[in-house]
Design a protein around this motif. Structure first.
Motif, PDB file in Angstrom:
ATOM      1  N   THR A  37      12.862 -30.001 -50.092  1.00 58.69           N
ATOM      2  CA  THR A  37      12.607 -31.557 -51.267  1.00 58.69           C
ATOM      3  C   THR A  37      14.272 -31.501 -52.045  1.00 58.69           C
ATOM      4  OG1 THR A  37      11.606 -30.195 -52.832  1.00 58.69           O
ATOM      5  CG2 THR A  37      10.251 -31.626 -51.533  1.00 58.69           C
ATOM      6  N   PRO A  84      16.052 -31.660 -55.459  1.00 55.98           N
ATOM      7  CA  PRO A  84      15.649 -32.034 -56.766  1.00 55.98           C
ATOM      8  C   PRO A  84      15.892 -32.928 -57.360  1.00 55.98           C
ATOM      9  CG  PRO A  84      17.278 -30.145 -56.249  1.00 55.98           C
ATOM     10  CD  PRO A  84      17.063 -31.498 -54.742  1.00 55.98           C
ATOM     11  N   ALA A  85      14.903 -32.991 -58.603  1.00 56.87           N
ATOM     12  CA  ALA A  85      14.991 -34.160 -59.405  1.00 56.87           C
ATOM     13  C   ALA A  85      16.344 -33.667 -60.397  1.00 56.87           C
ATOM     14  CB  ALA A  85      13.890 -34.893 -60.384  1.00 56.87           C
ATOM     15  N   GLU A  86      16.740 -32.468 -60.445  1.00 57.13           N
ATOM     16  CA  GLU A  86      17.970 -31.821 -60.819  1.00 57.13           C
ATOM     17  C   GLU A  86      18.884 -32.493 -60.443  1.00 57.13           C
ATOM     18  OE1 GLU A  86      14.780 -29.062 -61.080  1.00 57.13           O
ATOM     19  OE2 GLU A  86      15.069 -29.739 -59.712  1.00 57.13           O
ATOM     20  N   GLY A 138      19.504 -34.964 -60.975  1.00 52.78           N
ATOM     21  CA  GLY A 138      19.949 -36.795 -61.840  1.00 52.78           C
ATOM     22  C   GLY A 138      20.713 -35.875 -62.565  1.00 52.78           C
ATOM     23  N   PRO A 170      14.649 -38.090 -55.229  1.00 53.91           N
ATOM     24  CA  PRO A 170      14.555 -38.408 -56.147  1.00 53.91           C
ATOM     25  C   PRO A 170      14.995 -39.425 -57.165  1.00 53.91           C
ATOM     26  CG  PRO A 170      15.539 -36.542 -56.537  1.00 53.91           C
ATOM     27  CD  PRO A 170      15.272 -37.510 -54.861  1.00 53.91           C
ATOM     28  N   GLU A 193      15.756 -40.207 -60.096  1.00 51.35           N
ATOM     29  CA  GLU A 193      16.595 -39.555 -60.742  1.00 51.35           C
ATOM     30  C   GLU A 193      18.008 -39.353 -60.515  1.00 51.35           C
ATOM     31  OE1 GLU A 193      12.291 -37.595 -61.997  1.00 51.35           O
ATOM     32  OE2 GLU A 193      13.289 -37.607 -60.311  1.00 51.35           O
ATOM     33  N   GLU A 249      16.455 -47.140 -57.718  1.00 55.05           N
ATOM     34  CA  GLU A 249      17.327 -46.290 -58.699  1.00 55.05           C
ATOM     35  C   GLU A 249      18.895 -46.688 -58.417  1.00 55.05           C
ATOM     36  OE1 GLU A 249      13.228 -45.962 -60.222  1.00 55.05           O
ATOM     37  OE2 GLU A 249      14.331 -45.458 -58.750  1.00 55.05           O
TER      38      GLU A 249
END
Length: 187
Positions: free
Chosen positions: A4, A6-8, A10, A30, A32, A57
């Motif tokens: 997946t 990663p939200a990181e 962002g 994500p 983010e 977003e």
């Protein structure tokens, strides 16, 4: 690659380009991603396991110029928030499971040169507001459920005296459009 996203992502405030095509990513993009103020290019294509809604977003990315999300599993509607990306000149969401109407807000995308919406489940007419895309060179609407009459304002992008800016305009055959003076072909 697989897994997946990663939200990181962002947290990468200096990130300018993401090219992740032809991989086995799954899940969604994500939200983010909207926290990457310097992001100019984002591409995930031919990755059939990633999808879900296109994050609204993306509309927060003032520097976004290039967005390619084709041949994936994105669904839902096109977020009107994308119209806030005033530098966007390339948008390709061909070959997904997107539906609903094309947002009239997309007319604000004055720098748009290539608009790829083909092979989706869009309905209704092609909005006349898209004629405000004065730089539009290529527009792909084929193999959708769009119908109605092609707005004359869009046809006017094809014929500007000695200059043709809109070189390619492909629509579903259910859209009433004169070929070749307005639409280049139907499919």
């Amino acid at each position: 690659f697989e897994g997946t996203l990663p939200a990181e992502l962002g947290e990468m405030s200096n990130l300018t380009s993401v090219f992740l095509g032809h991989n086995e990513f799954r899940g969604t993009i994500p939200a983010e991603i909207g926290r990457c103020p310097n992001l100019k290019e984002f591409q995930i294509d031919a990755s059939h396991k990633i999808g879900g809604p296109i994050p609204t977003e993306f509309g927060k990315l003032a520097n976004l110029e290039f967005l390619k999300l084709d041949t994936c599993a994105f669904n839902g509607t096109l977020p009107p928030e994308l119209a806030e990306c005033q530098k966007l000149y390339f948008l390709d969401v061909n070959s997904n499971d997107l539906g609903g109407r094309i947002p009239t807000e997309f007319g604000k995308l004055g720098n748009m040169r290539t608009l790829g919406l083909a092979n989706n489940d869009f309905i209704g007419g092609i909005p006349a507001e898209l004629s405000q895309m004065a730089q539009l060179e290529k527009a792909y609407f084929q193999n959708t459920d769009l119908d109605g009459v092609m707005p004359q304002e869009i046809c006017n992008l094809r014929d500007r005296g000695n200059q043709t800016v809109l070189e390619e305009l492909i629509v579903p055959c259910d859209v009433e459009c004169e070929i070749p003076t307005c639409c280049t072909r139907c499919s």
